[in-house]
Design a protein around this motif. Structure first.
Motif, PDB file in Angstrom:
ATOM      1  N   THR A  31      28.894 175.007  46.710  1.00 49.19           N
ATOM      2  CA  THR A  31      27.610 174.772  47.368  1.00 49.19           C
ATOM      3  C   THR A  31      27.169 175.984  48.173  1.00 49.19           C
ATOM      4  O   THR A  31      26.005 176.403  48.114  1.00 49.19           O
ATOM      5  N   LEU A  32      28.094 176.558  48.926  1.00 47.32           N
ATOM      6  CA  LEU A  32      27.772 177.739  49.723  1.00 47.32           C
ATOM      7  C   LEU A  32      27.325 178.888  48.823  1.00 47.32           C
ATOM      8  O   LEU A  32      26.322 179.569  49.102  1.00 47.32           O
TER       9      LEU A  32
ATOM     10  N   LEU B 273      23.272 173.778  52.927  1.00 41.64           N
ATOM     11  CA  LEU B 273      24.191 174.566  53.749  1.00 41.64           C
ATOM     12  C   LEU B 273      24.794 173.682  54.847  1.00 41.64           C
ATOM     13  O   LEU B 273      25.978 173.816  55.178  1.00 41.64           O
TER      14      LEU B 273
ATOM     15  N   VAL C 108      23.259 166.298  51.256  1.00 42.71           N
ATOM     16  CA  VAL C 108      23.270 166.638  49.831  1.00 42.71           C
ATOM     17  C   VAL C 108      22.054 166.033  49.134  1.00 42.71           C
ATOM     18  O   VAL C 108      21.343 166.704  48.368  1.00 42.71           O
TER      19      VAL C 108
ATOM     20  N   THR D 136      33.180 171.184  55.182  1.00 40.76           N
ATOM     21  CA  THR D 136      34.229 172.030  55.757  1.00 40.76           C
ATOM     22  C   THR D 136      34.879 171.319  56.941  1.00 40.76           C
ATOM     23  O   THR D 136      36.109 171.340  57.106  1.00 40.76           O
TER      24      THR D 136
ATOM     25  N   THR E  67      27.098 163.920  55.437  1.00 46.24           N
ATOM     26  CA  THR E  67      27.241 164.953  54.404  1.00 46.24           C
ATOM     27  C   THR E  67      26.482 164.558  53.144  1.00 46.24           C
ATOM     28  O   THR E  67      25.737 165.371  52.563  1.00 46.24           O
TER      29      THR E  67
ATOM     30  N   SER F  14      27.478 171.706  53.252  1.00 43.53           N
ATOM     31  CA  SER F  14      28.682 172.526  53.074  1.00 43.53           C
ATOM     32  C   SER F  14      29.453 172.647  54.384  1.00 43.53           C
ATOM     33  O   SER F  14      30.690 172.569  54.402  1.00 43.53           O
TER      34      SER F  14
ATOM     35  N   GLY G 160      33.182 174.343  41.674  1.00 39.51           N
ATOM     36  CA  GLY G 160      32.341 173.165  41.682  1.00 39.51           C
ATOM     37  C   GLY G 160      32.659 172.217  40.549  1.00 39.51           C
ATOM     38  O   GLY G 160      32.622 170.999  40.710  1.00 39.51           O
TER      39      GLY G 160
ATOM     40  N   PHE H 248      33.805 171.724  46.555  1.00 36.05           N
ATOM     41  CA  PHE H 248      32.416 171.451  46.931  1.00 36.05           C
ATOM     42  C   PHE H 248      31.895 172.504  47.901  1.00 36.05           C
ATOM     43  O   PHE H 248      30.785 173.020  47.737  1.00 36.05           O
ATOM     44  N   VAL H 249      32.688 172.820  48.924  1.00 32.15           N
ATOM     45  CA  VAL H 249      32.259 173.778  49.946  1.00 32.15           C
ATOM     46  C   VAL H 249      31.960 175.137  49.330  1.00 32.15           C
ATOM     47  O   VAL H 249      30.889 175.724  49.561  1.00 32.15           O
TER      48      VAL H 249
ATOM     49  N   GLN I  84      23.753 178.272  47.407  1.00 30.13           N
ATOM     50  CA  GLN I  84      22.663 178.377  48.382  1.00 30.13           C
ATOM     51  C   GLN I  84      22.450 179.819  48.832  1.00 30.13           C
ATOM     52  O   GLN I  84      21.317 180.223  49.110  1.00 30.13           O
TER      53      GLN I  84
END
Length: 200
Positions: free
Chosen positions: A26-27, A161, A134, A168, A130, A164, A50, A22-23, A30
């Motif tokens: 998503t990063l 962000l 999202v 983390t 989180t 993300s 992802g 996911f991290v 973006q």
């Protein structure tokens, strides 16, 4: 947690790779929305980290009997498999998805993410935050695209962000707890207390 307790476990926590996927996905997405990199990276990173990684985490959660992470990781894993497919279709002109379909797809998953917030709130403070980030981020990006409002989409990028970054944070806590038996960062209390187990 002692080394004896760690060695007694028969399986690893699939949430470790689920959060990692996911991290990274998503990063990457973006940064592309901010113009830092091209959508080519989104295709490959989104599909692998992802998509494949999160679906794998979801299916491993199934075998661990973890309903929450089973549906969450699978839902967003398949989201990330569909999104690169949209990009590929646009490049090849094969089953191309145009018009409001892509942003509406994001809005639909914003609603799904919001639905996950309440179950996530039974775990700790960081997890529902989180999911809220999202949900808000996907909604703003989707509506920003539909209304052709770049500022709205940019605000959505920053919410994602933040999601993300929070994921983390969750990953750090989970990794060190699982490998060292130590809680190195606080996650905060659950917002909702658990009810009775509905299973017989």
């Amino acid at each position: 947690m002692s080394s004896d307790r760690r060695s007694a476990r028969t399986t690893a926590d699939p949430g470790l790779i689920g959060l990692l996927g996911f991290v990274i996905a998503t990063l990457t997405a973006q940064l592309a929305h901010l113009g830092v990199q091209s959508e080519s990276a989104v295709f490959w990173v989104g599909a692998v980290f992802g998509g494949i990684v999160q679906v794998t985490a979801g299916m491993l959660s199934y075998f661990a009997g973890d309903d929450f992470h089973f549906i969450v990781y699978n839902a967003f894993g398949w989201y990330w498999i569909c999104m690169p497919g949209f990009l590929l279709g646009g490049e090849l002109g094969f089953f191309e998805v145009s018009g409001p379909v892509r942003p509406l797809f994001s809005v639909m998953f914003a609603i799904i993410a919001f639905g996950f917030v309440f179950a996530g709130a039974m775990h700790n403070t960081v997890l529902p935050l989180t999911l809220i980030c999202v949900s808000v981020g996907l909604a703003l990006e989707g509506f920003g695209t539909i209304s052709e409002s770049d500022p709205l989409g940019t605000v959505g990028v920053w919410f994602l962000l933040a999601a993300s970054a929070l994921a983390t944070y969750l990953l750090i806590e989970k990794f060190y707890l699982r490998t060292m038996g130590r809680r190195v960062v606080p996650l905060g209390p659950a917002w909702i207390s658990a009810g009775a187990d509905p299973t017989p």
